[in-house]
Design a protein around this motif. Structure first.
Motif, short mmCIF file in Angstrom:
data_model
loop_
_atom_site.label_atom_id
_atom_site.label_comp_id
_atom_site.label_asym_id
_atom_site.label_seq_id
_atom_site.Cartn_x
_atom_site.Cartn_y
_atom_site.Cartn_z
N THR A 1 0.83 -1.22 0.00
CA THR A 1 0.00 0.00 0.00
C THR A 1 0.86 1.26 0.00
O THR A 1 0.42 2.31 -0.49
CB THR A 1 -0.95 0.02 1.21
N TYR A 2 2.09 1.16 0.54
CA TYR A 2 3.00 2.31 0.44
C TYR A 2 3.30 2.61 -1.02
O TYR A 2 3.30 3.76 -1.46
CB TYR A 2 4.30 2.05 1.19
N ASN B 1 0.39 4.12 -2.82
CA ASN B 1 0.26 5.51 -2.33
C ASN B 1 1.18 6.43 -3.12
O ASN B 1 0.77 7.52 -3.56
CB ASN B 1 0.60 5.54 -0.84
N ARG B 2 2.42 5.99 -3.33
CA ARG B 2 3.38 6.82 -4.09
C ARG B 2 2.99 6.89 -5.57
O ARG B 2 3.20 7.92 -6.22
CB ARG B 2 4.79 6.27 -3.94
N TYR C 1 0.37 9.51 -5.69
CA TYR C 1 0.87 10.85 -5.37
C TYR C 1 1.74 11.41 -6.49
O TYR C 1 1.67 12.60 -6.82
CB TYR C 1 1.66 10.79 -4.06
N SER D 1 -10.42 -1.04 3.45
CA SER D 1 -10.13 -0.17 4.59
C SER D 1 -11.14 -0.38 5.73
O SER D 1 -10.84 -0.12 6.89
CB SER D 1 -10.13 1.30 4.16
N GLU E 1 -0.75 1.91 9.85
CA GLU E 1 0.14 2.26 8.74
C GLU E 1 -0.50 1.94 7.40
O GLU E 1 -0.44 2.74 6.45
CB GLU E 1 1.47 1.53 8.89
N CYS F 1 -3.19 4.52 6.73
CA CYS F 1 -2.63 5.80 6.26
C CYS F 1 -2.24 5.72 4.79
O CYS F 1 -2.44 6.67 4.03
CB CYS F 1 -1.43 6.20 7.11
N ASN F 2 -1.68 4.58 4.40
CA ASN F 2 -1.31 4.40 2.98
C ASN F 2 -2.55 4.36 2.09
O ASN F 2 -2.58 4.97 1.02
CB ASN F 2 -0.49 3.11 2.82
N TRP G 1 -5.60 5.61 2.67
CA TRP G 1 -6.30 6.89 2.57
C TRP G 1 -5.42 8.00 2.03
O TRP G 1 -5.91 9.00 1.52
CB TRP G 1 -6.96 7.22 3.91
N GLY G 2 -4.11 7.77 2.09
CA GLY G 2 -3.20 8.69 1.37
C GLY G 2 -3.39 8.51 -0.13
O GLY G 2 -3.36 9.49 -0.89
N THR G 3 -3.61 7.29 -0.55
CA THR G 3 -3.88 6.99 -1.97
C THR G 3 -5.20 7.63 -2.39
O THR G 3 -5.30 8.31 -3.41
CB THR G 3 -3.94 5.48 -2.20
#
Length: 358
Positions: free
Chosen positions: A311-312, A315-316, A319, A342, A349, A352-353, A355-357
């Protein structure tokens, strides 16, 4: 020796008022002055242990200002030369210098510009060339890192073939710790390259083989990724595709545990100043069907660490990707999948990844 030992303990164990008293009473000034003529290493360690405690008074930079006013930097310059062969004395000298430069932003330019102590950067380079004690090397690299990151004025001092040769010799060391090597390559050399593109190629060229070996070491993702960026962007000795192969696992390996760990680790350590490289990595991921395979990979592995890394990365991708990438995340069902997953997620962690996405 006994007298200076006692005052050292007073400084290290006393409170802020005690350390202020050492400054106001003239003890600090007296110790700085007396250290210049001192010939005994134990007394020197006690004196500079005292001064270090004063400099390292957390939350109170006024003590650092007093040390500077009392002439600690010119004295340090002399003592770095005088005691260069004695590691027991050099360590407290270098740690004190480190704490002074950390606590006072303006002092970095002062070290660069002042005729009184403009030889400190030169002395640090000489130390790196001659020192055999790892503790001295580690502390010296720490000070150089602060100076290079803190002021562009000093870059010309370190843009020297001898400095780069010394640096790469230390990068080949089997005894220096990984953090120190990161400071040397990822902070110092990369910063010098980023801000001095026109000069850096000639300095890096003799060390291209060392850089290639660092990309293949695999023991430290930050070092291997930075080495790949230096080879591609600043030395021009590898193509973009080669750099991306060093950073991104093959399609067969990407969604395996080791592959996603490497991929997430590599993306994490690409310097924020290298946005172009970040986007090149994301673009390559999109063309290798990362988005299309994401949902299946998520559902096929419930291990938290795997999902954190997976998921990190997405996310990137969201972004740093362009509009077409964002549309692809929606049309492929990744967004719908993340919303649904979700609801049952219990890891902060991963949340966060996700919902950052979104």
């Amino acid at each position: 020796r006994n007298l200076t030992y006692v005052v050292r303990r007073v400084a290290s164990l006393g409170d802020k008022d005690t350390r202020s008293s050492l400054v106001k009473s003239g003890v600090v000034k007296h110790l700085i002055r007396r250290s210049e003529d001192c010939a005994d290493s134990e007394i020197m360690c006690n004196i500079w242990g005292t001064l270090l405690s004063v400099a390292y008074d957390k939350g109170d930079n006024s003590h650092v200002s007093h040390l500077i006013e009392e002439g600690i930097l010119p004295t340090l310059s002399k003592l770095l030369q005088k005691w260069s062969k004695d590691e027991t004395v050099m360590v407290p000298l270098l740690v004190t210098l480190y704490n002074i430069t950390c606590n006072r932003e303006d002092i970095k330019d002062s070290i660069a510009n002042s005729a009184v102590y403009n030889n400190i950067p030169v002395l640090l380079q000489e130390l790196l060339q001659t020192a055999t004690n790892d503790s001295v090397i580690v502390k010296t690299i720490g000070v150089v890192r602060i100076l290079v990151l803190g002021t562009d004025v000093l870059h010309t001092v370190f843009l020297q073939a001898t400095f780069f040769s010394t640096a790469f010799n230390h990068l080949q060391s089997t005894t220096l710790n990984s953090e120190t090597k990161e400071n040397l390559l990822c902070s110092i050399i990369h910063t010098l390259a980023k801000k001095n593109c026109e000069k850096i190629k000639d300095l890096l060229n003799p060390h291209s083989q060392s850089l290639k070996e660092l990309t293949e070491s695999g023991s430290n993702s930050e070092i291997s990724v930075t080495a790949a960026i230096l080879l591609y962007k600043y030395l021009g000795s590898i193509e973009e595709s080669e750099m991306l192969e060093l950073i991104i696992p093959s399609e067969d390996e990407m969604f395996k545990k080791e592959g996603i760990t490497k991929l997430a680790g590599s993306i994490r350590v690409i310097p924020g100043t290298e946005e172009e490289v970040q986007k090149q990595v994301i673009s390559k991921l999109v063309t290798t069907d990362f988005i299309a395979q994401f949902s299946e990979a998520y559902d096929s592995n419930s291990e938290e660490e795997y999902l954190r890394n997976l998921t990190y990365v997405v996310n990137r991708v969201a972004y740093l990707g362009d509009k077409d990438t964002i549309s692809s995340l929606v049309k492929s069902g990744v967004v719908k999948h993340l919303i649904r997953r979700s609801e049952d997620c219990a890891d902060s962690e991963i949340m966060c990844n996700i919902w950052g996405t979104l």
